[in-house]
Every structure is written in C-alpha cells, then in structure tokens.
Design an enzyme around this catalytic site. Structure first.
Site, PDB file in Angstrom:
ATOM      1  N   GLU A  45     -11.520 -18.912   1.800  1.00 38.09           N
ATOM      2  CA  GLU A  45     -11.477 -18.164   2.972  1.00 38.09           C
ATOM      3  C   GLU A  45     -12.621 -18.666   3.602  1.00 38.09           C
ATOM      4  O   GLU A  45     -12.660 -18.558   5.116  1.00 38.09           O
ATOM      5  CB  GLU A  45     -10.976 -16.828   2.926  1.00 38.09           C
TER       6      GLU A  45
ATOM      7  N   PHE B 260      -2.177  -3.021  -4.613  1.00 34.67           N
ATOM      8  CA  PHE B 260      -2.635  -4.245  -5.233  1.00 34.67           C
ATOM      9  C   PHE B 260      -3.491  -5.256  -4.047  1.00 34.67           C
ATOM     10  O   PHE B 260      -2.482  -5.278  -2.945  1.00 34.67           O
ATOM     11  CB  PHE B 260      -1.479  -5.112  -5.857  1.00 34.67           C
ATOM     12  N   GLN B 261      -4.464  -5.609  -3.985  1.00 32.66           N
ATOM     13  CA  GLN B 261      -4.957  -6.553  -2.915  1.00 32.66           C
ATOM     14  C   GLN B 261      -5.087  -5.781  -1.465  1.00 32.66           C
ATOM     15  O   GLN B 261      -4.989  -6.255  -0.487  1.00 32.66           O
ATOM     16  CB  GLN B 261      -4.219  -7.707  -2.890  1.00 32.66           C
TER      17      GLN B 261
ATOM     18  N   LYS C 205       2.669  -6.063   5.483  1.00 34.41           N
ATOM     19  CA  LYS C 205       3.769  -6.990   5.244  1.00 34.41           C
ATOM     20  C   LYS C 205       4.883  -6.595   5.853  1.00 34.41           C
ATOM     21  O   LYS C 205       5.955  -7.192   6.337  1.00 34.41           O
ATOM     22  CB  LYS C 205       3.754  -6.910   3.695  1.00 34.41           C
TER      23      LYS C 205
ATOM     24  N   MET D 185     -36.494 -24.203   3.158  1.00 37.10           N
ATOM     25  CA  MET D 185     -37.209 -23.432   3.905  1.00 37.10           C
ATOM     26  C   MET D 185     -37.729 -21.992   3.399  1.00 37.10           C
ATOM     27  O   MET D 185     -38.920 -21.795   3.802  1.00 37.10           O
ATOM     28  CB  MET D 185     -36.132 -22.757   5.160  1.00 37.10           C
TER      29      MET D 185
END
Lengths: 579, 184
Positions: A66, A128-129, A178, A491
């Site tokens: 993602e 869940f999630q 959902k 750097m």
C-alpha cells in the site's frame, strides 16, 4: 449526431438503484478518474467486485504494497495536476497508506484515498482488520470522513475531490464501511462546487498587490523565490513574465524546480540546504524578497533569526496559515499565485537590475569552480552522483520527468538535472520519505506516458520499496531506474562525517545484486563502475523501449555541497568540507 | 511572553472535528486550560471556546491552523479583557455541616452562589463566575469538607457590538460567490 434529447438528459439525471460499491466506481467516473492505484483486501472487496465490471473505463494499478499505492498516486498527481486515487483495505492496508498521505499533506499533493472498513455494527469492537483510520489519518489529511451508509457515498466523494484539488491541494481520506458498500440505494451524482465552511482561495488582494508593486519598483536588489505554489496554480508563464518585466533574479525551492526553465537568464538556481551558492547568500543581501507559493521550510531558511533580516518581505500565498508562520511578511498577498502574479506584472515598472543579476553570476562562478567542476568533471576515477545525473539529463535533452528518492541521490538529481518544462521534478520534499522514488516513478510514467521518466534512487531507498519492480514489470512500464549506489545511507553518513566525528553508526550497507533482482522481475539492467561503461549503459537504457535498471557504483564517501549546516544562517553556506 | 487567550471557533457540527482541533494544540505541545463546545445560536453550527496560556504569535498561528480546517467556519482569539466570560462550578457539601451552623449559608450568600438541591446526606451549591471566584468559594466551603467539586470550561462573549453569525454566513456566501465568478 444530434444533441441528446431533453428526455434523455432527464433520464440520465434520474437516480438508478445500485450498491454502494458500484456507486463508488460510478462517482469516480463522474469525477473523470481514469486511473486507480490500489491493493485489495477483505473490507474493500465489494468495491473491487464492482470494479471488475468497469475494466474498460478505468485502469487499476495493482502495486506490491500500500505504500506503493499511495506514492504512485502521488507521482501521478504531481505529473498530471489531477487528483491521485488510492484504494486500500481496512486495518494494515489503511495504515500502510499513512506515510504517503503524510507526504502528500506536507507537499500539497491532491489525493483521494478510499479505504475499506469493517461493517458499521463492528466499529470500535477490535474486529478483524479494524483500525481507527479516520483517527489515525486526521493529522495528515486535509479532510477525512467515514461513510457508513450508501446514501452518503456520492456527496462524500464529490466533496473529497473538491477539497483535494481546490485551494492549496492535499490528501483526503474516505473510510467506507463494508455494509455501506453492500447496501443498495438510488444513485445520482452532482459535483461539489462549494462548501460554506471552506474558502479555497481568497479574491485578488488589490490593495496589497499595489503595496507590493511599490516595494518592488523601489527595490535595488529584488530577489524572487518560487515554490510549488507556482506549479499548482499553473502560474509558470505568469512567473516568467513577471520576473522578465521587473528584471528580478529568481530561485526555486526543491518543489518549485521546473516551474521555470533551468537555463532562463534570470533563473539563479535552487534554494536551501544543498541549493546553489548564489541564491543562499543573496537572500541575506537583497532588499526586497518576493516569495511566491512557498512556505519558508527550515531547509530553505536555515536559522530564521538570521534570514533576510535586511529585506522587506512580500509573500504571495494561497494558504492564510502560511502567512507569518515562519517569516513575517511586510506585505502579504493572499490568493492564487497565477492571478496575483498576472496583476503584479501589470502594476510594476519595467526594469533591469544588471549589476545585481551579475552578482548572482559571480556567485555561480565561484560555485562552478569550487563545487560543480569537481562533481561534473571529477579528477578521480570514481563516479560522482552529479555526473550520472547530468548525463541522464543531457541524453534525454533535458525533457525527462526526473523522479528522485531521498538523500544524496535526491540532492544530486535536483542540482544537476536541467528542466525545460513544468511538472518535471517529483520528489518527497517536506516529509523526506525514503522509498518514495520507485513507486512515484510508476505513477509519473502512467500520468505522462509519452515522456521519459528517470528515477534516481539510492541503494537505501530502493530497498524500502524494491518490490514495486513487480508493478513495473506487470504493467510493462518503461521506467528508467538509476541506482546511485554507494553502499551507504549516504546523507546520514555525510552528516556523521561532518558533524559526528566520522562515527559511521549503522549507515554502511551490504547490498544485494540489484541487476539480478531486476532480472528476476524480468527487467533488464546493468551494473557500471567506470565512466566509459556509464556512457554506453546510459545510452542503452535511454534507448531501451521497456523498463531498465542501471546500478551505478558511485564514490563511496562523496559529499553533497554546498551545504548550509543545520541551524546555520544561509550566509554561512559551505562550499566544501575543508571550510 | 505567555499570556491567557480565549480562542473561539465556529464550525459545522461534524463528528471528529473536536479531535481535528485539539490535534493542532497537541502538535505544538500547547496545553488547553479549558474547553467548551456547544451549539451556537444557529442550528447545526457549533461554537468552541478554548482557553490557553501561550505567546501571542503562537496563538495567532494556532488560530489560523484551526480556521484552515475544512469544517471550521471562522476562528478568532481575544485577550481576557476583550471578552466577558464565565465559568460555572458545582460543590457538594455534607448537609449535616449546613445544619450545624449558619456559616455555610452565609458563605453562599456572600459569594452570590445558590443552593440547587438538598438531600438528607448532601447539598449541592452552584456558583457562576471567574475561576478565582469559584476557587475562593471552594476554599470557603472546604473548611466543612467539600465532598465533590466540578468546574466547567469557560463560556465567553465579545465586548465588541457585533458578532452575528447569520451576518457572517451571508458575507461568506458573497465571498464564495465572488471567487467562483473570478475563476470562471
């Protein structure tokens, strides 16, 4: 073809029953979305199912993570000026977007991110999630909203697009439960034209523009700083006309680069910590400082107490919260840069400041002698980042879109690329997100398929999002990836050398064979270590019709100069480590 | 130099906006001394009243960042002397102490407080005023053992004559219309 009949138009306006998931896709189509970057998962599956029926109308890019979704969408938005659209699922999908959203927020990049969420009765139950992505994303979004019923979808999406691209652009997140995706309702769509609590830009500030013009007309040593605001408002031509009429030397911020042709006679280079010598020292010598669409980032100002104290400051800015945030403006002009610059050009006298402009040329001469010569025509055998970047720029006639990751590679890319058209430089400025480069190049190539896209990445940053080579391969995207490989987090190592007594604490890297990795993804590549090899391989890369990875082994312990040490004044810019 | 300021903000009554606003203070590590949110004179528009002790320039920046929030209509800040403000405090004392002497009653009268409820076990007293005043009453009553004490956030109103939200909304409509005309 005859115009559609009135009845047909009315029919079109009529609501059609559909699921929330389908409404999401139809709403995006209404907003003119052609490309979606995304990654599916449980809580956003209904939307993905709906998308299956729209494969002809909209292109979906499946990344490998993602973070790749959001950086690709950023690259797309930055190169096109359109809103980048992201899909991700709930929980980890959504939290993986956060770095890129924060990056887009600080760099004013328009995004609409749509995340799936658990069904509304489960909200707050540690399902869940489930993660509170609205709460998590609040500090890093311009606006966000949780949708729990299908009826809210069209309005929320219309507002999201309006907010993302209007005024000072930024990322918007919509969290979609959902059950809102499954639910059916009567869909109709209307674009958002205004929101009463939101003023995207203020009308032209004529009084202050007159005051600004007065200061500019009276100035002996005016100096203009241009930021990304010029690009975001499409004011590139207005900027050029203004500086040409008033005879004002100009310098860009990192994000402002490419708003003005690099070789324009009044373009004096880049501002900031690793910017050019002239623009930095002259900031503390000018008498009127005109800042256009920039926010005085600390990497630009150095010590603010010793920044342009001698100058009257004029600040042209769209976001009222940027006025007086860092540097107090003597004249603040609120509004869109394009409109303000156009008016300002009309108001100012035609002038030339030959001697003053000449001072910048002299400063450029010093930098050429002490820094640039060494970077571009090194006496040593080892390759420098600067010569690699300049070669790529020249071999693409300075027409390529340059995408850079973060660190030394980024500064070399910014310093040694030349730009002949706008929206040609894409890099993570404000947040400094390593791993940005490769996925952003994907988005840039999709947004500008006819242009050469060259990504400069370090060996460190590449390994943060290297999996996106898979996306490049799957989509057959002819992105050219140049790894400026010094086997160091360069750097950080540079700072360790200069400010931490050479204590190289955990910055050396044992790297894999990047060419073999690319080969594994079906992407050709080559590793080069010498100047002769570089020339040949770079030409091969540019001429290659598909994606290509060029692993350039550069000097291990080279430094980027000039440098304004952290906390120092811009006048105290160093040209070398010996100073 | 830090001084006390009252920040007022008008916003749409949207879920999560309180969080968006408090984040701005959290980010700059500025403590909120008191906070009141409720519906304003206009339905659907909330008013935030936030008291902070901070440097003026930092408050200016914070107020601009509050106003920058998409759902915020307008944000201002004022010094204390530019506003009329009050807080409300409730005190619970044992009724027995009230019965045993008339001292509590006298304190209540002196402080212009009033008794809200008396039960067998406790008595609830209410006082409106500035923080020092409600604090003073607390100290007076605490000699008899205050069982419970609660003070509200501040509510405040400007001393300037006009602060009509409906007029502001009309001006806002005109402003938005003028921008649209220009961009078309």
């Amino acid at each position: 073809m005859t115009a559609p009949s009135k009845e047909f138009m009315e029919m079109k306006q009529e609501a059609i029953q559909m699921t929330g998931a389908e409404a999401v896709i139809r709403s995006l189509l209404e907003e003119g979305v052609e490309t979606i970057f995304g990654y599916p998962g449980g809580a956003i599956m209904p939307v993905y199912d709906a998308l299956y029926d729209f494969k002809e109308q909209v292109r979906h890019i499946l990344t490998r993570h993602e973070q790749g979704v959001v950086h690709a969408a950023q690259g797309y938005a930055r190169v096109t000026g359109k809103v980048g659209v992201c899909f991700a699922t709930s929980g980890p999908g959504a939290t993986n977007l956060i770095t890129g959203i924060a990056d887009a927020m600080i760099d004013s990049t328009p995004l609409v991110c749509i995340t799936g969420q658990v069904a509304s009765p489960l909200l707050g139950t540690d399902a869940f999630q489930e993660s509170d992505v609205v709460g998590i994303s609040m500090p890093v979004t311009k606006w966000n909203y949780q949708i729990t019923t299908p009826e809210e979808i069209p309005t929320a999406i219309a507002q999201a697009f309006y907010i993302a691209h209007s005024g000072r652009p930024g990322p918007v997140l919509l969290d979609l439960t959902k059950d809102a995706q499954f639910g059916k309702f009567d869909f109709s769509y209307k674009c958002c034209e205004k929101i009463r609590s939101y003023v995207p830009e203020f009308p032209l500030d004529k009084e202050n523009l007159k005051n600004a013009a007065g200061l500019i007309d009276g100035a002996k040593k005016p100096f203009l700083l241009f930021g990304q605001g010029v690009i975001l408002s499409g004011a590139e031509r207005e900027l050029q006309e203004f500086i040409e009429k008033a005879g004002i030397p100009a310098a860009g911020t990192l994000l402002g680069l490419s708003a003005l042709d690099s070789d324009h006679k009044l373009h004096t280079g880049m501002l900031g910590m690793h910017g050019n010598y002239g623009p930095n020292i002259k900031t503390n010598e000018c008498d009127v400082l005109i800042a256009v669409g920039m926010r005085f980032d600390d990497r630009v100002t150095g010590d603010v107490k010793r920044y342009a104290r001698q100058a009257k400051v004029i600040h042209l800015e769209i976001d009222p919260s940027e006025i007086d945030k860092i540097i107090k403006a003597d004249v603040a002009v609120l509004g869109d840069a394009k409109k303000s610059l156009r008016m300002l050009t009309r108001l100012v006298k035609k002038q030339e400041h030959k001697e003053w402009v000449n001072e910048f040329h002299q400063a450029a001469g010093i930098e050429m002698e002490k820094v640039i010569q060494r970077d571009l025509f090194p006496a040593k055998a080892g390759l420098t980042m600067g010569e690699v970047v300049r070669m790529a720029s020249e071999l693409t006639n300075n027409h390529s879109v340059v995408v850079a990751d973060v660190g030394q590679n980024q500064m070399a890319a910014a310093r040694y690329s030349k730009f002949t058209q706008t929206r040609s430089h894409i890099s993570s400025g404000g947040l400094g997100t390593m791993g940005f480069g490769l996925p952003a190049a994907i988005g840039a190539k999709i947004g500008a398929p006819d242009r050469e896209v060259v990504a400069f990445v370090g060996d460190g940053g590449l390994q943060m999002t290297i999996q996106e080579l898979g996306t490049i391969a799957q989509e057959h995207l002819p992105v050219k990836v140049v790894v400026l490989n010094n086997h160091f987090l360069g750097m950080v190592r540079q700072w360790q050398q200069l400010f931490f007594e050479h204590r190289y604490s955990f910055t050396e890297m044992v790297n894999p064979d990047f060419v073999k990795i690319a080969e594994g993804f079906g992407i050709p590549g080559k590793q080069v270590t010498t100047r002769q090899e570089l020339q040949v391989a770079m030409k091969e890369m540019i001429g290659h019709p598909g994606p290509y990875l060029l692993d350039v082994l550069v000097e291990k312990e080279d430094n980027i100069f000039p440098m304004v040490p952290s906390g120092a004044s811009v006048s105290d810019i160093l040209l070398s480590a010996e100073e | 130099m830090k001084e006390e300021f009252i920040i007022s903000a008008y916003s749409e009554n949207h879920i999560g906006l309180l969080n968006r606003i408090t984040i701005i203070f959290t980010r700059r590590k500025v403590n909120i001394e008191s906070l009141t949110v409720s519906e304003s004179a206009l339905r659907g528009i909330s008013k935030f009243t936030i008291v902070v002790s901070e440097e003026r320039s930092r408050v200016e920046n914070i107020v601009k960042q509050i106003e920058k929030q998409v759902d915020v209509l307008k944000a201002y800040f004022h010094r204390n002397d530019e506003m009329i403000f009050q807080e409300i405090a409730l005190y619970k004392v044992p009724t027995q102490a009230l019965m045993e002497s008339d001292l509590i009653e006298r304190i209540v009268r002196q402080h212009n407080a009033r008794i809200l409820e008396i039960t067998k076990d406790y008595t609830v007293i209410e006082k409106t005023g500035h923080k020092e005043e409600t604090q003073e009453l607390f100290e007076g009553l605490n000699r008899f053992g205050v069982l419970q004490f609660i003070r509200s956030g501040r509510v405040a109103i400007t001393r300037s004559a006009n602060e009509r939200l409906s007029e502001f909304l009309a001006e806002r409509d005109a402003l938005l219309a003028s921008i649209e005309m220009k961009s078309n």
